[in-house]
Design an enzyme around this catalytic site. Structure first.
Site, short mmCIF file in Angstrom:
data_model
loop_
_atom_site.label_atom_id
_atom_site.label_comp_id
_atom_site.label_asym_id
_atom_site.label_seq_id
_atom_site.Cartn_x
_atom_site.Cartn_y
_atom_site.Cartn_z
N SER A 15 0.83 -1.20 0.00
CA SER A 15 0.00 0.00 0.00
C SER A 15 0.87 1.25 0.00
O SER A 15 2.08 1.19 0.23
CB SER A 15 -0.93 0.03 1.23
OG SER A 15 -0.17 0.11 2.42
N LEU A 17 3.16 4.45 -0.34
CA LEU A 17 4.41 4.74 -1.05
C LEU A 17 5.07 3.47 -1.57
O LEU A 17 5.63 3.45 -2.67
CB LEU A 17 5.37 5.49 -0.14
CG LEU A 17 4.88 6.81 0.45
CD1 LEU A 17 5.95 7.41 1.38
CD2 LEU A 17 4.50 7.81 -0.64
N ASP A 36 5.53 -7.38 3.14
CA ASP A 36 4.49 -6.67 3.87
C ASP A 36 3.81 -7.65 4.83
O ASP A 36 3.84 -8.86 4.62
CB ASP A 36 3.45 -6.08 2.90
CG ASP A 36 2.71 -4.90 3.46
OD1 ASP A 36 2.92 -3.77 2.98
OD2 ASP A 36 1.91 -5.08 4.41
N SER A 146 11.20 11.31 6.84
CA SER A 146 10.03 12.17 6.80
C SER A 146 10.48 13.58 7.12
O SER A 146 11.49 13.77 7.81
CB SER A 146 8.98 11.72 7.82
OG SER A 146 7.99 12.72 8.03
N TYR A 159 7.25 9.51 16.39
CA TYR A 159 7.39 9.43 14.94
C TYR A 159 8.62 10.21 14.47
O TYR A 159 9.42 9.71 13.67
CB TYR A 159 6.12 9.97 14.28
CG TYR A 159 6.12 9.87 12.77
CD1 TYR A 159 6.01 8.63 12.15
CD2 TYR A 159 6.20 11.00 11.97
CE1 TYR A 159 6.00 8.53 10.76
CE2 TYR A 159 6.19 10.91 10.59
CZ TYR A 159 6.09 9.67 10.00
OH TYR A 159 6.08 9.56 8.63
N LYS A 163 12.01 8.81 12.55
CA LYS A 163 12.42 9.29 11.23
C LYS A 163 13.73 10.06 11.29
O LYS A 163 14.52 10.06 10.33
CB LYS A 163 11.31 10.14 10.63
CG LYS A 163 10.03 9.36 10.34
CD LYS A 163 10.29 8.16 9.43
CE LYS A 163 9.02 7.46 9.03
NZ LYS A 163 9.25 6.33 8.07
N PHE A 192 1.79 13.27 1.97
CA PHE A 192 1.45 12.54 0.75
C PHE A 192 0.05 11.94 0.84
O PHE A 192 -0.42 11.60 1.93
CB PHE A 192 2.47 11.44 0.47
CG PHE A 192 3.64 11.91 -0.35
CD1 PHE A 192 3.84 11.46 -1.64
CD2 PHE A 192 4.52 12.84 0.16
CE1 PHE A 192 4.89 11.91 -2.40
CE2 PHE A 192 5.59 13.31 -0.59
CZ PHE A 192 5.78 12.84 -1.88
#
Length: 251
Positions: A15, A17, A36, A146, A159, A163, A192
């Protein structure tokens, strides 16, 4: 490295990117193995594009070892690893209900950072076995950071930390793997239009798009895929993080 000579493993390839990258790489003639946890979606995407699917938990060493071995056997080699598997969490360090849940922080780091490193290190062991190309290159690893690594928002401690770790990995890992002819790059996407974003109300998506400098829209996963392809093809790109964000700087 030409796409027609590329044999790529792509985590999170069922799914978002990762799926966009898997589809684009196959369209350009590369061999692809999707890694995945979502076996139903992974099998569907792999069947649609003519790829291989291996159910994989990126945080589990044995699972990734099995996936890498399967991909190598199916494709005959591995020349590229693209890490798109990850989760996004939102929780303040100290919120109304108390301190940030420690397990949620650990899980975010484990999947986004440790999982990417786990795949990268095991893929590198296989890539290093390839015969070198004209410039001595054997392959490339692309990790997903990110803009939160640099412009983290409230509630993004976990998060952004995960990143930021991806961004920090790029140069030392590139230096580690230079003698093996393996390049290491990271892409830092902005906002995105992934399945997670598509689940938000349209007015929320429109507001997020207004914060982008230009063009005033959310990123298209196909643009991430195109940049990943360019990184594969341009063998002078190494040890760097590329922001892909329409000049967005989060407030």
């Amino acid at each position: 490295m030409r796409m027609t000579d590329t044999a790529a493993i792509i985590t999170g390839g069922a799914s978002g990117l990762g799926e966009a990258t898997a589809r684009h790489f196959r369209d350009q003639g590369a061999q692809v193995t999707i890694l995945d946890r979502d076996s139903a979606r992974g099998e569907t995407v792999a069947h649609e594009i003519g790829a291989t699917f291996v159910e994989t938990d990126v945080t589990d060493e044995a699972s990734v070892q099995h996936a890498v071995a399967t991909a190598n056997a199916q494709m005959g080699k591995i020349t590229a690893a693209v890490n798109c598997a990850g989760i996004a969490t939102g929780e303040k360090t100290l919120g109304k209900n108390g301190p940030h849940d420690l397990e949620a922080f650990r899980r975010t780091i484990d999947i986004n950072l440790v999982g990417s490193f786990n795949v990268a290190r095991l893929a590198a062991a296989e890539i290093a076995k390839n015969a070198p190309g004209p410039n001595g290159e054997r392959g490339v690893i692309i990790n997903t950071a990110s803009i939160a690594a640099f412009d983290g928002q409230k509630g993004q401690a976990a998060y952004a930390a995960s990143k930021g770790g991806i961004a920090g990995l790029s140069l030392p890992m590139a230096r580690d793997l230079a003698r093996d002819g393996i390049r290491v790059m990271a892409i830092a996407p902005g906002i995105f239009l992934t399945p997670m974003m598509q689940g938000l109300p349209q007015e929320v998506q429109d507001q997020l798009a207004q914060d982008v400098t230009f063009p005033k829209r959310l990123g298209d996963p196909a643009e991430y895929a195109a940049l990943a392809r360019f990184i594969v093809e341009c063998d002078y790109l190494n040890g760097e993080v590329i922001r892909l964000d329409g000049a967005l700087r989060m407030q």
